[in-house]
Design a protein around this motif. Sequence first.
Motif, short mmCIF file in Angstrom:
data_model
loop_
_atom_site.label_atom_id
_atom_site.label_comp_id
_atom_site.label_asym_id
_atom_site.label_seq_id
_atom_site.Cartn_x
_atom_site.Cartn_y
_atom_site.Cartn_z
N LEU A 76 0.81 -1.19 0.04
CA LEU A 76 -0.03 0.15 0.05
C LEU A 76 0.90 1.27 -0.09
CD1 LEU A 76 -2.91 -1.10 2.58
CD2 LEU A 76 -2.74 -1.03 0.17
N SER A 77 0.31 2.23 -0.69
CA SER A 77 1.15 3.43 -0.99
C SER A 77 0.33 4.63 -0.87
CB SER A 77 2.35 3.64 -2.06
OG SER A 77 1.61 3.44 -3.39
N HIS A 78 0.83 5.81 -1.14
CA HIS A 78 0.14 7.15 -1.10
C HIS A 78 -1.12 7.35 -0.13
CE1 HIS A 78 2.75 6.79 -4.75
NE2 HIS A 78 2.54 8.02 -4.86
N LEU A 79 -2.20 7.51 -0.73
CA LEU A 79 -3.40 7.76 -0.11
C LEU A 79 -3.92 6.38 0.70
CD1 LEU A 79 -5.62 10.34 -2.25
CD2 LEU A 79 -3.86 10.73 -0.52
N SER A 80 -3.79 5.30 -0.05
CA SER A 80 -4.16 4.07 0.88
C SER A 80 -3.30 3.84 2.11
CB SER A 80 -4.17 2.74 -0.17
OG SER A 80 -5.22 2.96 -1.12
N ALA A 81 -1.81 4.19 1.68
CA ALA A 81 -0.93 3.90 2.85
C ALA A 81 -1.31 4.93 4.00
CB ALA A 81 0.44 4.02 2.48
N LEU A 82 -1.63 6.09 3.67
CA LEU A 82 -2.01 7.15 4.51
C LEU A 82 -3.37 6.74 5.38
CD1 LEU A 82 -0.72 10.03 5.24
CD2 LEU A 82 -2.72 10.94 3.76
N ASP A 83 -4.06 6.23 4.85
CA ASP A 83 -5.32 5.38 5.66
C ASP A 83 -4.93 4.54 6.41
OD1 ASP A 83 -7.68 4.05 6.41
OD2 ASP A 83 -8.61 4.73 4.41
#
Length: 324
Positions: free
Chosen positions: A85-92
């Motif tokens: 997971l990266s970007h906005l998914s990782a931020l979640d």
Amino acid sequence: MDPVLRELVERGGGLVTRTLAGQVVPEWTLRRACARGDLVRVLPEVYAAANLLLPATPEVPLVSRLDPVVGHRAALAWARGRAVLSHLSALDAWGLHRQTVGAPLHLAAPVAAGIRTRPGVVVHRLRGLTREPGEVRRRGGLSVLRLERTLVDSWPLLPAADRRAPVIRAVNDRMTTPERLVTALADAPRIAHRADLRTLLRRLAEGCRSPLEIWGHERVFTAPGMPRFRRQARVRVGRRTMYLDLFAERERVDVELDGAASHGDPRQREVDLRRDALLATVGILVVRFSHRRLVHESDAVRRETLAILATRRDAPRRDPIADG
């Protein structure tokens, strides 16, 4: 649905892969569950319980109609260990910004991973990405890109009004530091809106800990005549340790910036009064400015602060207290 297949789906939190299902039931059992509307193919080889799909417009990919918590697991199951997971998914996954239903999921994969973007899933191909602990972490059982890179990569994808909050919260919660984020930013020279992120990290390194403090720093408390305030100064009075928003050490004045959320809360007001009284016992004057005044009456706040500081410079000084 076939009882064995149903149990498998339930154990998977509403998801099952074709490979896993094929180990316990015939292929036709999976096809029949899909034909009857019990399961839906949300990604190649990945199926979800149909009741998990949330309402959305027809053009939204099926995987994006899942709650992001489920969607993240579906995307990783599809990637089969080739991405994280990266970007906005990782931020979640880091708990810093909730991803909305209908938004695309984000994965990061090495260039040679052989996995590409498809409807509902954006794959970012990153050179040098490895699954070493320093680069990839585990959050809630999911493989996630490390926090500093996640915050930097997500910065341009968020609406301008939402960009600062995850960074500020991560620093305030001691999940990372401004210095580590500066290092991560140096590794992303082409990121959009880079200057704004660099400025925010500089303010956080200087001790600002909220959007209101940053506003005050940039527009009020660095004006001509202002002292060099110590931000988040640590002060110990008796057995209690307190952190002062803006501390003018020579004048022994603590300027506190009260956020909009605390305005009108009688319980918070009582806490503030007790704290201010305790600081007064060691000769520190607390001056409070509300969010409304700081934003809408900046000139008046600046004049009042300068007047208070000028008066305090001529007041008798007490022995300094123990602070850090």
